[in-house]
Scaffold this active site. Structure first.
Site, PDB file in Angstrom:
ATOM      1  N   LYS A  22       0.835  -1.204   0.000  1.00  0.00           N
ATOM      2  CA  LYS A  22       0.000   0.000   0.000  1.00  0.00           C
ATOM      3  C   LYS A  22       0.870   1.254   0.000  1.00  0.00           C
ATOM      4  O   LYS A  22       0.697   2.150  -0.821  1.00  0.00           O
ATOM      5  CB  LYS A  22      -0.892   0.007   1.254  1.00  0.00           C
ATOM      6  CG  LYS A  22      -1.535   1.342   1.546  1.00  0.00           C
ATOM      7  CD  LYS A  22      -2.436   1.314   2.774  1.00  0.00           C
ATOM      8  CE  LYS A  22      -1.759   1.544   4.103  1.00  0.00           C
ATOM      9  NZ  LYS A  22      -1.441   2.944   4.434  1.00  0.00           N
ATOM     10  N   ASN A  23       1.812   1.294   0.939  1.00  0.00           N
ATOM     11  CA  ASN A  23       2.559   2.539   1.106  1.00  0.00           C
ATOM     12  C   ASN A  23       3.582   2.783   0.009  1.00  0.00           C
ATOM     13  O   ASN A  23       4.026   3.916  -0.168  1.00  0.00           O
ATOM     14  CB  ASN A  23       3.199   2.591   2.496  1.00  0.00           C
ATOM     15  CG  ASN A  23       2.146   2.847   3.571  1.00  0.00           C
ATOM     16  OD1 ASN A  23       1.036   3.289   3.250  1.00  0.00           O
ATOM     17  ND2 ASN A  23       2.463   2.554   4.818  1.00  0.00           N
ATOM     18  N   CYS A 116      -5.000   7.562   9.605  1.00  0.00           N
ATOM     19  CA  CYS A 116      -5.247   6.893  10.878  1.00  0.00           C
ATOM     20  C   CYS A 116      -5.095   7.857  12.042  1.00  0.00           C
ATOM     21  O   CYS A 116      -4.292   8.782  11.997  1.00  0.00           O
ATOM     22  CB  CYS A 116      -4.217   5.780  11.058  1.00  0.00           C
ATOM     23  SG  CYS A 116      -4.514   4.398   9.998  1.00  0.00           S
ATOM     24  N   ARG A 121       0.482  13.778  14.396  1.00  0.00           N
ATOM     25  CA  ARG A 121       0.864  13.743  12.984  1.00  0.00           C
ATOM     26  C   ARG A 121       0.885  15.137  12.344  1.00  0.00           C
ATOM     27  O   ARG A 121       0.126  15.432  11.425  1.00  0.00           O
ATOM     28  CB  ARG A 121      -0.046  12.792  12.201  1.00  0.00           C
ATOM     29  CG  ARG A 121      -0.024  11.402  12.786  1.00  0.00           C
ATOM     30  CD  ARG A 121      -0.688  10.404  11.908  1.00  0.00           C
ATOM     31  NE  ARG A 121       0.225   9.827  10.947  1.00  0.00           N
ATOM     32  CZ  ARG A 121      -0.139   8.914  10.049  1.00  0.00           C
ATOM     33  NH1 ARG A 121      -1.369   8.526   9.983  1.00  0.00           N
ATOM     34  NH2 ARG A 121       0.738   8.414   9.219  1.00  0.00           N
ATOM     35  N   ASP A 308       4.246  -0.090  12.335  1.00  0.00           N
ATOM     36  CA  ASP A 308       3.013  -0.691  11.815  1.00  0.00           C
ATOM     37  C   ASP A 308       2.865  -2.164  12.212  1.00  0.00           C
ATOM     38  O   ASP A 308       1.790  -2.747  12.053  1.00  0.00           O
ATOM     39  CB  ASP A 308       2.970  -0.578  10.285  1.00  0.00           C
ATOM     40  CG  ASP A 308       2.790   0.866   9.827  1.00  0.00           C
ATOM     41  OD1 ASP A 308       2.346   1.692  10.639  1.00  0.00           O
ATOM     42  OD2 ASP A 308       3.110   1.158   8.664  1.00  0.00           O
ATOM     43  N   ARG A 401      -9.022  -0.210   4.214  1.00  0.00           N
ATOM     44  CA  ARG A 401      -8.128   0.807   3.652  1.00  0.00           C
ATOM     45  C   ARG A 401      -6.805   0.175   3.231  1.00  0.00           C
ATOM     46  O   ARG A 401      -6.156   0.657   2.306  1.00  0.00           O
ATOM     47  CB  ARG A 401      -7.821   1.889   4.693  1.00  0.00           C
ATOM     48  CG  ARG A 401      -8.899   2.933   4.861  1.00  0.00           C
ATOM     49  CD  ARG A 401      -8.402   4.070   5.734  1.00  0.00           C
ATOM     50  NE  ARG A 401      -7.040   4.405   5.416  1.00  0.00           N
ATOM     51  CZ  ARG A 401      -6.092   4.723   6.304  1.00  0.00           C
ATOM     52  NH1 ARG A 401      -6.376   4.801   7.571  1.00  0.00           N
ATOM     53  NH2 ARG A 401      -4.856   4.996   5.908  1.00  0.00           N
TER      54      ARG A 401
HETATM   55  N1  EPU Z   1       6.230  14.071  11.911  1.00  0.00           N
HETATM   56  C1  EPU Z   1       6.289  15.368  12.345  1.00  0.00           C
HETATM   57  N2  EPU Z   1       6.142  16.350  11.424  1.00  0.00           N
HETATM   58  C2  EPU Z   1       5.952  16.108  10.115  1.00  0.00           C
HETATM   59  C3  EPU Z   1       5.899  14.760   9.668  1.00  0.00           C
HETATM   60  C4  EPU Z   1       6.043  13.760  10.619  1.00  0.00           C
HETATM   61  O1  EPU Z   1       6.449  15.639  13.535  1.00  0.00           O
HETATM   62  O2  EPU Z   1       5.828  17.055   9.309  1.00  0.00           O
HETATM   63  C5  EPU Z   1       6.385  12.996  12.919  1.00  0.00           C
HETATM   64  C6  EPU Z   1       5.138  12.120  13.025  1.00  0.00           C
HETATM   65  O3  EPU Z   1       4.144  12.738  13.806  1.00  0.00           O
HETATM   66  C7  EPU Z   1       5.705  10.863  13.641  1.00  0.00           C
HETATM   67  C8  EPU Z   1       7.097  10.802  13.038  1.00  0.00           C
HETATM   68  O4  EPU Z   1       7.368  12.084  12.509  1.00  0.00           O
HETATM   69  O5  EPU Z   1       5.803  11.019  15.021  1.00  0.00           O
HETATM   70  C9  EPU Z   1       7.271   9.786  11.932  1.00  0.00           C
HETATM   71  O6  EPU Z   1       6.203   9.817  11.039  1.00  0.00           O
HETATM   72  P1  EPU Z   1       6.404   9.625   9.479  1.00  0.00           P
HETATM   73  O7  EPU Z   1       6.306  10.978   8.871  1.00  0.00           O
HETATM   74  O8  EPU Z   1       7.592   8.801   9.174  1.00  0.00           O
HETATM   75  O9  EPU Z   1       5.093   8.819   9.162  1.00  0.00           O
HETATM   76  P2  EPU Z   1       4.235   9.027   7.892  1.00  0.00           P
HETATM   77  O10 EPU Z   1       5.153   9.309   6.761  1.00  0.00           O
HETATM   78  O11 EPU Z   1       3.117   9.932   8.179  1.00  0.00           O
HETATM   79  C10 EPU Z   1       4.353   6.558   7.061  1.00  0.00           C
HETATM   80  C11 EPU Z   1       3.339   5.500   6.767  1.00  0.00           C
HETATM   81  C12 EPU Z   1       2.750   5.004   8.071  1.00  0.00           C
HETATM   82  C13 EPU Z   1       3.870   4.463   8.940  1.00  0.00           C
HETATM   83  C14 EPU Z   1       4.943   5.546   9.145  1.00  0.00           C
HETATM   84  C15 EPU Z   1       6.159   5.078   9.897  1.00  0.00           C
HETATM   85  C16 EPU Z   1       2.460   6.125   4.633  1.00  0.00           C
HETATM   86  C17 EPU Z   1       1.312   6.642   3.859  1.00  0.00           C
HETATM   87  N3  EPU Z   1       2.285   6.040   5.930  1.00  0.00           N
HETATM   88  O12 EPU Z   1       3.625   7.595   7.726  1.00  0.00           O
HETATM   89  O13 EPU Z   1       1.859   3.962   7.742  1.00  0.00           O
HETATM   90  O14 EPU Z   1       3.363   4.080  10.178  1.00  0.00           O
HETATM   91  O15 EPU Z   1       5.386   6.045   7.870  1.00  0.00           O
HETATM   92  O16 EPU Z   1       6.730   4.003   9.252  1.00  0.00           O
HETATM   93  O17 EPU Z   1       3.478   5.776   4.071  1.00  0.00           O
HETATM   94  C18 EPU Z   1      -0.106   2.725   7.839  1.00  0.00           C
HETATM   95  O18 EPU Z   1       0.174   2.273   6.721  1.00  0.00           O
HETATM   96  O19 EPU Z   1      -1.021   2.262   8.559  1.00  0.00           O
HETATM   97  C19 EPU Z   1       0.662   3.838   8.368  1.00  0.00           C
HETATM   98  C20 EPU Z   1       0.242   4.585   9.375  1.00  0.00           C
END
Ligand code: EPU
Length: 422
Positions: A22-23, A116, A121, A308, A401
């Site tokens: 998915k991701n 989610c 976030r 995850d 999803r």
């Molecule tokens: N963060 C910030 N500011 C930002 C962006 C992120 O503080 O501008 C923080 C987040 O709040 C979190 C940390 O950085 O505490 C890491 O989050 P990251 O940005 O790496 O997560 P993401 O990119 O939003 C992706 C996956 C998630 C997965 C995480 C970690 C996608 C669409 N989502 O999220 O997947 O848990 O990386 O590996 O790629 C899922 O598939 O269920 C899912 C939640």
């Protein structure tokens, strides 16, 4: 509204193939906006987040054609830099579209992203990153507006965020000059995204490490030399979840079409806890062991233990002998689902928003539960399959999803799980 009816205690066996990631797929679809010719992907999972991304791209003027597990995206005539608010709010991944839209059209707007409910976030790293690339940003009640011609720069990420790394990499691919992303995320999905961009003519090195160097094409759009479908990597979270399920409930479960290399941390941890595994290049076999011992996990950026996989693994820990500690370092709201597992009879102490202690083994009792998010939803399914008796899992749309017809695939290996309309 739909729910799952699950009768626990059944032994699983057979083969369960893993679907495409998915991701990875969501970001590759977004990257197709950087191409002036159609791009075809194969191994696309048939899940709701993919349908939402497809819709967002269509509403921005892209054409899409789907057949079986393939999708072709033709963004030669992209017309809009605005994302549909309702859909964009539903999936957090929609934010990655800002990178290619801004780089290609010079402007992009989007509402506060959704997805989610796992902590705050925020999107400050995106905003800071785009500022570094020279974008102007205005914030209103409707959301954010970005504009400007992007110029490469050095960007240090305070945390190796997955979607921030991907978004900035896409934007920089066709920007002017060189961008260096430091403390970049190194997930396999990022490596695959860089591979696609490179096949389209982008100059990117270092993806899969913590420093990614991108020499922009100075606004030249990308084009695949070879029109053959680009195959999405297997979903490592789905693979890992099935390994956990097999270690809890199967005589022998073969997880096929997967990439064991992408879940080394889980495989190492579950083997240390006593699970018996064998693996090949694209499969893993796992069966129940009589001697499951406690083990501590700390989630973190790849290749550490994936956040995850934390929720399905917690169900495994309820069945392990002794005291295990979960330390969730990536998100601050990702242990709340454990309250429900406690009500099933697990012995769990929630120490703070990041840490929980699980003491096992515990006999889990069937329950009626509401899936709070995608990954915790699958954990509830696993818990219900372990528990004796009949459980109900509501909010199946969260699970849809990210997991393609999960109930049919689990039934094929012996699980008792039915989808019913409420
Ligand atoms: N963060 C910030 N500011 C930002 C962006 C992120 O503080 O501008 C923080 C987040 O709040 C979190 C940390 O950085 O505490 C890491 O989050 P990251 O940005 O790496 O997560 P993401 O990119 O939003 C992706 C996956 C998630 C997965 C995480 C970690 C996608 C669409 N989502 O999220 O997947 O848990 O990386 O590996 O790629 C899922 O598939 O269920 C899912 C939640």
């Amino acid at each position: 509204m739909e729910r799952f009816l699950i009768t626990g205690g059944k032994t699983l066996s057979g083969e369960i193939p893993v679907k495409g990631s998915k991701n990875a797929a969501l970001k590759l679809m977004a990257a197709s906006l950087l191409f002036d010719h159609p791009v075809t992907f194969s191994n696309i999972p048939d899940i709701n987040d993919i349908h939402s991304m497809k819709k967002l791209i269509e509403l921005a003027g892209g054409k899409t054609y789907s057949e079986d597990d393939q999708i072709t995206l033709d963004n030669s005539k992209l017309i809009s830099s605005n994302l549909d608010c309702d859909i964009a709010k539903r999936i957090r991944a929609s934010i990655v579209l800002i990178g290619p839209l801004l780089a290609r059209i010079g402007k992009a707007s989007f509402p506060h992203p959704g997805g989610c409910v796992i902590g705050k976030r925020p999107i400050d790293y995106f905003v800071e990153g785009f500022k570094k690339l020279g974008a102007r940003i205005t914030l209103s009640d409707d959301g954010y507006k970005f504009s400007g011609r992007l110029r490469g720069n050095d960007i240090f990420l305070p945390f190796p965020s997955v979607t921030v790394t991907e978004t900035l990499m896409m934007a920089s691919a066709i920007a002017y000059g060189q961008t260096i992303i430091k403390n970049a995320a190194a997930e396999p999905e990022i490596t695959q995204l860089a591979e696609l961009l490179r096949l389209g003519g982008a100059d990117i090195s270092g993806a899969g490490t913590n420093t990614i160097v991108i020499n922009g094409t100075n606004s030249r759009l990308l084009r695949m030399k070879d029109p053959a479908p680009f195959k999405i990597i297997p979903d490592r979270i789905e693979a890992g979840s099935f390994v956990i399920l097999g270690a809890l409930l199967s005589d022998c479960l073969k997880i096929s079409n997967c990439c064991p290399e992408h879940i080394e941390s889980l495989l190492y941890t579950i083997e240390s806890a006593g699970a018996k595994l064998t693996r090949g290049e694209d499969w893993i076999k796992v069966g129940r062991s009589n001697d499951i011992r406690s083990v501590n996990i700390t989630t973190g950026p790849y290749p550490s233990f994936a956040t995850d996989l934390q929720s399905p693994f917690s169900i495994f820990l309820t069945q392990a002998q002794g005291e295990s500690m979960i330390f969730e370092t990536v998100f601050e709201g990702r242990l709340a689902y454990l309250e429900e597992i406690k009500r099933m009879g697990a012995n769990i102490i929630l120490c703070d928003p990041h840490r929980a202690i699980i003491t096992g083994p515990a006999k889990l009792r069937a329950r009626e539960m509401e899936s709070p998010d995608l990954r915790a939803g699958l954990a509830y399914i696993i818990a219900a399959l372990v528990a004796e008796g009949d459980s109900v899992v509501h909010n199946v749309y969260h699970i849809d999803r990210g997991y393609e017809r999960v109930e049919e695939r689990l039934r094929n290996v012996g699980a008792s799980i039915q989808r019913v309309q409420v």
